[in-house]
Design a protein around this motif. Structure first.
Motif, PDB file in Angstrom:
ATOM      1  N   GLY A  30       0.803  -1.221   0.000  1.00 52.96           N
ATOM      2  CA  GLY A  30       0.000   0.000   0.000  1.00 52.96           C
ATOM      3  C   GLY A  30       0.836   1.273   0.000  1.00 52.96           C
ATOM      4  N   LEU A  31       2.023   1.210  -0.613  1.00 54.74           N
ATOM      5  CA  LEU A  31       2.869   2.406  -0.658  1.00 54.74           C
ATOM      6  C   LEU A  31       2.953   2.947  -2.092  1.00 54.74           C
ATOM      7  CD1 LEU A  31       5.935   1.772  -1.959  1.00 54.74           C
ATOM      8  CD2 LEU A  31       6.165   0.528   0.181  1.00 54.74           C
ATOM      9  N   THR A  32       3.263   4.211  -2.181  1.00 59.30           N
ATOM     10  CA  THR A  32       3.423   4.886  -3.464  1.00 59.30           C
ATOM     11  C   THR A  32       4.910   5.101  -3.723  1.00 59.30           C
ATOM     12  OG1 THR A  32       1.309   5.994  -3.160  1.00 59.30           O
ATOM     13  CG2 THR A  32       2.804   6.954  -4.791  1.00 59.30           C
ATOM     14  N   ALA A  33       5.399   4.544  -4.825  1.00 58.13           N
ATOM     15  CA  ALA A  33       6.827   4.652  -5.152  1.00 58.13           C
ATOM     16  C   ALA A  33       7.041   5.707  -6.237  1.00 58.13           C
ATOM     17  CB  ALA A  33       7.369   3.305  -5.613  1.00 58.13           C
ATOM     18  N   VAL A  34       7.986   6.592  -5.992  1.00 58.26           N
ATOM     19  CA  VAL A  34       8.283   7.685  -6.921  1.00 58.26           C
ATOM     20  C   VAL A  34       9.762   7.622  -7.278  1.00 58.26           C
ATOM     21  CG1 VAL A  34       8.160  10.172  -7.312  1.00 58.26           C
ATOM     22  CG2 VAL A  34       6.532   9.088  -5.735  1.00 58.26           C
ATOM     23  N   ASN A  35      10.053   7.650  -8.565  1.00 55.90           N
ATOM     24  CA  ASN A  35      11.418   7.519  -9.089  1.00 55.90           C
ATOM     25  C   ASN A  35      11.892   8.909  -9.553  1.00 55.90           C
ATOM     26  OD1 ASN A  35      13.738   6.815 -10.546  1.00 55.90           O
ATOM     27  ND2 ASN A  35      12.642   5.520 -12.020  1.00 55.90           N
ATOM     28  N   PHE A  36      12.860   9.491  -8.834  1.00 55.24           N
ATOM     29  CA  PHE A  36      13.364  10.828  -9.158  1.00 55.24           C
ATOM     30  C   PHE A  36      14.553  10.714 -10.103  1.00 55.24           C
ATOM     31  CE2 PHE A  36      10.987  13.543  -6.267  1.00 55.24           C
ATOM     32  CZ  PHE A  36      10.451  12.616  -5.390  1.00 55.24           C
ATOM     33  N   VAL A  37      14.447  11.400 -11.235  1.00 55.49           N
ATOM     34  CA  VAL A  37      15.483  11.339 -12.272  1.00 55.49           C
ATOM     35  C   VAL A  37      15.918  12.755 -12.647  1.00 55.49           C
ATOM     36  CG1 VAL A  37      14.734   9.113 -13.237  1.00 55.49           C
ATOM     37  CG2 VAL A  37      13.649  11.222 -14.022  1.00 55.49           C
ATOM     38  N   SER A  38      17.184  12.881 -13.021  1.00 59.61           N
ATOM     39  CA  SER A  38      17.710  14.199 -13.444  1.00 59.61           C
ATOM     40  C   SER A  38      19.141  14.009 -13.913  1.00 59.61           C
ATOM     41  CB  SER A  38      17.725  15.185 -12.274  1.00 59.61           C
ATOM     42  OG  SER A  38      18.844  14.955 -11.429  1.00 59.61           O
ATOM     43  N   ARG A  96       4.933   8.275   6.446  1.00 60.52           N
ATOM     44  CA  ARG A  96       6.138   7.466   6.670  1.00 60.52           C
ATOM     45  C   ARG A  96       6.774   7.192   5.306  1.00 60.52           C
ATOM     46  NH1 ARG A  96       4.870   2.531  10.499  1.00 60.52           N
ATOM     47  NH2 ARG A  96       7.121   2.309  10.298  1.00 60.52           N
ATOM     48  N   CYS A  97       8.025   7.613   5.176  1.00 57.83           N
ATOM     49  CA  CYS A  97       8.730   7.517   3.897  1.00 57.83           C
ATOM     50  C   CYS A  97      10.051   6.787   4.075  1.00 57.83           C
ATOM     51  CB  CYS A  97       9.039   8.915   3.344  1.00 57.83           C
ATOM     52  SG  CYS A  97       7.619  10.022   3.261  1.00 57.83           S
ATOM     53  N   ALA A  98      10.472   6.081   3.041  1.00 58.43           N
ATOM     54  CA  ALA A  98      11.813   5.491   2.995  1.00 58.43           C
ATOM     55  C   ALA A  98      12.416   5.807   1.631  1.00 58.43           C
ATOM     56  CB  ALA A  98      11.757   3.986   3.232  1.00 58.43           C
ATOM     57  N   TYR A 153       5.217   6.282   1.380  1.00 62.19           N
ATOM     58  CA  TYR A 153       5.979   6.575   0.153  1.00 62.19           C
ATOM     59  C   TYR A 153       7.334   5.881   0.173  1.00 62.19           C
ATOM     60  CZ  TYR A 153       2.795  10.465  -0.845  1.00 62.19           C
ATOM     61  OH  TYR A 153       1.683  11.227  -1.118  1.00 62.19           O
ATOM     62  N   LEU A 154       7.729   5.417  -1.004  1.00 68.35           N
ATOM     63  CA  LEU A 154       9.113   5.021  -1.228  1.00 68.35           C
ATOM     64  C   LEU A 154       9.664   5.953  -2.301  1.00 68.35           C
ATOM     65  CD1 LEU A 154      11.385   2.846  -0.679  1.00 68.35           C
ATOM     66  CD2 LEU A 154      10.695   1.915  -2.900  1.00 68.35           C
ATOM     67  N   PHE A 155      10.673   6.725  -1.940  1.00 70.50           N
ATOM     68  CA  PHE A 155      11.318   7.617  -2.894  1.00 70.50           C
ATOM     69  C   PHE A 155      12.591   6.956  -3.402  1.00 70.50           C
ATOM     70  CE2 PHE A 155       9.342  11.106  -0.110  1.00 70.50           C
ATOM     71  CZ  PHE A 155       8.213  11.190  -0.916  1.00 70.50           C
ATOM     72  N   ILE A 156      12.715   6.875  -4.702  1.00 65.23           N
ATOM     73  CA  ILE A 156      13.911   6.291  -5.319  1.00 65.23           C
ATOM     74  C   ILE A 156      14.676   7.431  -5.995  1.00 65.23           C
ATOM     75  CG2 ILE A 156      14.781   4.652  -7.021  1.00 65.23           C
ATOM     76  CD1 ILE A 156      11.996   3.201  -6.747  1.00 65.23           C
ATOM     77  N   ASP A 158       1.015  19.044  -2.247  1.00 67.52           N
ATOM     78  CA  ASP A 158      -0.390  18.774  -2.583  1.00 67.52           C
ATOM     79  C   ASP A 158      -0.472  17.763  -3.731  1.00 67.52           C
ATOM     80  OD1 ASP A 158      -1.223  20.509  -0.652  1.00 67.52           O
ATOM     81  OD2 ASP A 158      -1.698  22.164  -2.025  1.00 67.52           O
ATOM     82  N   TRP A 159       0.370  17.954  -4.726  1.00 70.99           N
ATOM     83  CA  TRP A 159       0.385  17.048  -5.878  1.00 70.99           C
ATOM     84  C   TRP A 159       0.801  15.639  -5.440  1.00 70.99           C
ATOM     85  CZ3 TRP A 159       4.002  14.046  -8.512  1.00 70.99           C
ATOM     86  CH2 TRP A 159       3.610  13.572  -9.767  1.00 70.99           C
ATOM     87  N   LEU A 160       1.850  15.586  -4.630  1.00 64.46           N
ATOM     88  CA  LEU A 160       2.368  14.297  -4.139  1.00 64.46           C
ATOM     89  C   LEU A 160       1.281  13.567  -3.345  1.00 64.46           C
ATOM     90  CD1 LEU A 160       5.121  12.871  -4.344  1.00 64.46           C
ATOM     91  CD2 LEU A 160       5.791  14.041  -2.226  1.00 64.46           C
ATOM     92  N   ALA A 161       0.554  14.303  -2.520  1.00 63.50           N
ATOM     93  CA  ALA A 161      -0.520  13.696  -1.725  1.00 63.50           C
ATOM     94  C   ALA A 161      -1.609  13.130  -2.635  1.00 63.50           C
ATOM     95  CB  ALA A 161      -1.110  14.724  -0.763  1.00 63.50           C
ATOM     96  N   ALA A 162      -1.872  13.810  -3.750  1.00 58.70           N
ATOM     97  CA  ALA A 162      -2.925  13.373  -4.679  1.00 58.70           C
ATOM     98  C   ALA A 162      -2.520  12.125  -5.465  1.00 58.70           C
ATOM     99  CB  ALA A 162      -3.262  14.510  -5.649  1.00 58.70           C
ATOM    100  N   GLN A 163      -1.232  11.758  -5.445  1.00 55.96           N
ATOM    101  CA  GLN A 163      -0.756  10.580  -6.191  1.00 55.96           C
ATOM    102  C   GLN A 163      -0.837   9.300  -5.360  1.00 55.96           C
ATOM    103  OE1 GLN A 163      -0.174  11.457  -9.325  1.00 55.96           O
ATOM    104  NE2 GLN A 163      -0.502  13.515  -8.524  1.00 55.96           N
ATOM    105  N   ARG A 164      -1.237   9.398  -4.100  1.00 53.20           N
ATOM    106  CA  ARG A 164      -1.231   8.208  -3.238  1.00 53.20           C
ATOM    107  C   ARG A 164      -2.252   7.176  -3.673  1.00 53.20           C
ATOM    108  NH1 ARG A 164      -1.529   8.751   2.823  1.00 53.20           N
ATOM    109  NH2 ARG A 164      -0.976   6.568   2.579  1.00 53.20           N
ATOM    110  N   GLY A 165      -1.970   5.935  -3.273  1.00 53.04           N
ATOM    111  CA  GLY A 165      -2.918   4.864  -3.538  1.00 53.04           C
ATOM    112  C   GLY A 165      -2.671   4.179  -4.868  1.00 53.04           C
TER     113      GLY A 165
END
Ligand code: MG
Ligand code: ZN
Length: 216
Positions: free
Chosen positions: A30-38, A60-62, A114-117, A209-216
């Motif tokens: 039940g976590l939302t994973a986001v992949n940060f690229v740059s 709670r984030c890792a 959230y899991l931030f990559i 706000d945007w990040l919160a709307a991406q959950r689930g």
């Protein structure tokens, strides 16, 4: 030559399989994973440190950190109190799904929101590697060229959001932020765009706000 193409296809097919397994695991947890690229130096780690700090009492984030070498970024993340695992890719210039899967075994995923990559700084091949994330977020700074999105379109095409960082520097630069955003939207009209400064805090509320709307 044909054999080389075939090998590459197999590598990506295998990666897609492992990414699907990661995605299924994230769904079960039940976590939302986001992949940060740059590209290198755009400010991914600074952005994550501020985001983790500001959201600490809400979620709670890792973090999974990818760099060719060193644990420098993971040490900065760990200082926020968030659980973090550093992956050193050595010769590889991107994270792949198997590396992330191995990193996940070092994290307790239970109860995470959230899991931030944080991917390896590279605007090219991380665009082609699915890690099982829900979305990619591309980070670009005001110290880069405004035309990065049209030079490296694939990364901007496959991302759901663009964070334009270091906006506090704009008065000192010739960088045209509107032109940069135009270039990005030309490549991907659906991009959510946030102009942010970790120094002043500009733009972070809209990003959260945007990040919160991406959950689930
Ligand atoms: Mg970094
Ligand atoms: Zn690569």
């Amino acid at each position: 030559m044909l054999q080389i193409i075939e090998v590459r296809k197999n590598v990506l097919a295998k990666n897609d399989e492992l990414a699907a397994a990661n995605r299924a695991l994230f769904a079960r947890e039940g976590l939302t994973a986001v992949n940060f690229v740059s590209s290198p130096g755009a400010g991914k780690t600074t952005l994550l440190v501020k985001t983790l700090t500001d959201l600490a009492d809400r979620y709670r984030c890792a973090v999974v950190e990818g760099d060719q070498r060193t644990a420098n970024d993971a040490e900065r993340i760990a200082a926020t109190g968030a659980p973090v695992v550093q992956i050193n890719t050595l010769s590889a210039c991107h994270l792949d799904a198997s590396m992330v899967a191995r990193g996940l075994t070092a994290l307790d995923l239970a109860g995470l929101d959230y899991l931030f990559i944080e991917n390896v700084g590279n605007l090219v091949c991380p665009a082609g590697y699915d890690l099982g994330e829900k979305m990619k977020v591309v980070v670009m700074s005001t110290t880069e060229g405004e035309d990065k999105p049209v030079k490296y379109p694939k990364m901007f095409r496959v991302s759901a959001a663009l964070l334009l960082t270091k906006t506090d520097l704009l008065p000192h630069l010739d960088f045209d932020a509107d032109k940069a955003v135009d270039c990005a939207l030309q490549v991907n009209p659906a991009l959510a765009v946030f102009r942010v400064s970790a120094k002043t805090g500009e733009g972070f509320d809209a990003w959260y706000d945007w990040l919160a709307a991406q959950r689930g």
